[in-house]
Design an enzyme around this catalytic site. Sequence first.
Site, PDB file in Angstrom:
ATOM      1  N   SER A 143      33.845  48.812  36.748  1.00 52.31           N
ATOM      2  CA  SER A 143      33.470  50.032  37.437  1.00 52.31           C
ATOM      3  C   SER A 143      33.279  51.000  36.482  1.00 52.31           C
ATOM      4  CB  SER A 143      34.303  50.259  38.478  1.00 52.31           C
ATOM      5  OG  SER A 143      33.976  51.458  39.178  1.00 52.31           O
ATOM      6  N   TYR A 156      42.905  52.479  41.451  1.00 50.32           N
ATOM      7  CA  TYR A 156      41.811  51.881  41.009  1.00 50.32           C
ATOM      8  C   TYR A 156      41.247  52.235  39.707  1.00 50.32           C
ATOM      9  CZ  TYR A 156      36.845  50.402  42.057  1.00 50.32           C
ATOM     10  OH  TYR A 156      35.792  49.780  42.199  1.00 50.32           O
TER      11      TYR A 156
HETATM   12  P1  NAD Z   1      33.302  44.008  49.182  1.00 49.47           P
HETATM   13  O1  NAD Z   1      34.495  44.736  49.850  1.00 49.47           O
HETATM   14  O2  NAD Z   1      32.146  43.769  49.953  1.00 49.47           O
HETATM   15  O3  NAD Z   1      33.914  42.818  48.456  1.00 49.47           O
HETATM   16  C1  NAD Z   1      35.257  42.805  47.982  1.00 49.47           C
HETATM   17  C2  NAD Z   1      35.526  41.175  48.027  1.00 49.47           C
HETATM   18  O4  NAD Z   1      36.796  40.807  47.551  1.00 49.47           O
HETATM   19  C3  NAD Z   1      35.339  40.552  49.463  1.00 49.47           C
HETATM   20  O5  NAD Z   1      34.645  39.168  49.229  1.00 49.47           O
HETATM   21  C4  NAD Z   1      36.729  40.320  49.775  1.00 49.47           C
HETATM   22  O6  NAD Z   1      36.919  39.277  50.847  1.00 49.47           O
HETATM   23  C5  NAD Z   1      37.461  39.943  48.618  1.00 49.47           C
HETATM   24  N1  NAD Z   1      38.937  40.295  48.447  1.00 49.47           N
HETATM   25  C6  NAD Z   1      39.397  41.248  48.956  1.00 49.47           C
HETATM   26  N2  NAD Z   1      40.861  40.989  48.917  1.00 49.47           N
HETATM   27  C7  NAD Z   1      40.869  39.785  48.283  1.00 49.47           C
HETATM   28  C8  NAD Z   1      42.344  39.073  48.388  1.00 49.47           C
HETATM   29  N3  NAD Z   1      43.458  39.302  48.051  1.00 49.47           N
HETATM   30  N4  NAD Z   1      41.954  37.672  47.638  1.00 49.47           N
HETATM   31  C9  NAD Z   1      40.325  37.209  47.649  1.00 49.47           C
HETATM   32  N5  NAD Z   1      39.383  38.030  47.720  1.00 49.47           N
HETATM   33  C10 NAD Z   1      39.638  39.140  48.208  1.00 49.47           C
HETATM   34  O7  NAD Z   1      33.093  45.298  48.037  1.00 49.47           O
HETATM   35  P2  NAD Z   1      32.333  45.236  46.773  1.00 49.47           P
HETATM   36  O8  NAD Z   1      31.686  46.641  46.918  1.00 49.47           O
HETATM   37  O9  NAD Z   1      31.568  43.907  46.627  1.00 49.47           O
HETATM   38  O10 NAD Z   1      33.211  44.859  45.585  1.00 49.47           O
HETATM   39  C11 NAD Z   1      33.293  43.932  44.775  1.00 49.47           C
HETATM   40  C12 NAD Z   1      33.717  44.450  43.408  1.00 49.47           C
HETATM   41  O11 NAD Z   1      32.877  45.532  42.782  1.00 49.47           O
HETATM   42  C13 NAD Z   1      35.357  45.219  43.406  1.00 49.47           C
HETATM   43  O12 NAD Z   1      36.004  44.689  42.234  1.00 49.47           O
HETATM   44  C14 NAD Z   1      34.847  46.532  43.279  1.00 49.47           C
HETATM   45  O13 NAD Z   1      35.878  47.234  42.758  1.00 49.47           O
HETATM   46  C15 NAD Z   1      33.600  46.498  42.262  1.00 49.47           C
HETATM   47  N6  NAD Z   1      32.855  47.863  42.708  1.00 49.47           N
HETATM   48  C16 NAD Z   1      31.961  47.906  43.852  1.00 49.47           C
HETATM   49  C17 NAD Z   1      31.458  49.058  43.557  1.00 49.47           C
HETATM   50  C18 NAD Z   1      30.533  49.571  44.773  1.00 49.47           C
HETATM   51  O14 NAD Z   1      29.690  50.701  44.956  1.00 49.47           O
HETATM   52  N7  NAD Z   1      30.405  48.892  45.879  1.00 49.47           N
HETATM   53  C19 NAD Z   1      31.370  50.010  42.471  1.00 49.47           C
HETATM   54  C20 NAD Z   1      31.830  49.549  41.145  1.00 49.47           C
HETATM   55  C21 NAD Z   1      32.720  48.644  41.460  1.00 49.47           C
END
Ligand code: NAD
Length: 261
Positions: A143, A156
Amino acid sequence: MAITTDLSGKTAIITGSNSGIGLGVARELARAGADIVLNSFTDRDEDHALAAEIASETRVAARYIKADMSKGEDCRALIETAGTCDILVNNAGIQHVAAIDQFPVDKWNAIIAINLNAAFHTTAAALPLMRKAGWGRVINIASAHGLTASPYKSAYVAAKHGIVGMTKVVALETAEDPITANAICPGYVLTPLVEAQIPDTMKEYDMSREDVIRNVMLTRQPSREFATVEQMGGTAAFLCSDAAAQITGTTISVDGGWTAL
Ligand code: NAD
């Protein structure tokens, strides 16, 4: 030698991939020809249906394996059950926002377990398979918070800085193998989770959708535009290509200029 982005014959395991960035990355790697293993902690018909959809759209093999990334043994079992792992995308992640002196201990532990420890376990299980196959890519979805901080996100930010550090170590330990390890550092990405927050914020501030996005959500993203899950997928596919074979131990920011500020 011509540079190729064809991933036919490779298998990609993407943790936390039944929504958001993980699903976007899975779709893009499937378009590049990789067989796909989707994952989350649920075991619903719709989880398996997503794998079937990817398989029918792209003609790669795709399956869904349930494993809870908060549990080390599940992380390792995911890789063992898949049986092969050429591309490992550590993507599963959760968030909780609170001041450090109010931060619930269970939330701290869950964030460190899912956002950091899981990648240790999956990487440990996957590297022997990559070495045996003679090719591998570890891609950690970190991130902008792996490079900078914000208040109220202690767990985080700690986990994301941790995974950036671990990425460098994996790169050094695999430097003489045909394996690379890198982290993608997204800024704000328009996932269903983020999209769902927009209507409430519009009501709360009595603002238009455009104003909420520009002046509330994206104040730290100089482009004032969300990054997309397709862009994350494209960046992951690039890291898997021959062009990226000497890119290892580094971060790629896809954040509209956030970390240039
Ligand atoms: P999201 O909530 O759509 O996806 C998260 C995924 O992780 C989901 O598929 C969920 O089912 C899975 N998950 C959660 N707990 C779990 C567990 N215990 N076991 C297995 N799977 C699990 O969110 P996202 O925004 O797609 O985030 C995905 C990644 O990207 C994360 O690591 C997040 O920190 C990172 N990220 C997101 C953003 C953003 O703005 N959306 C920005 C920077 C980084």
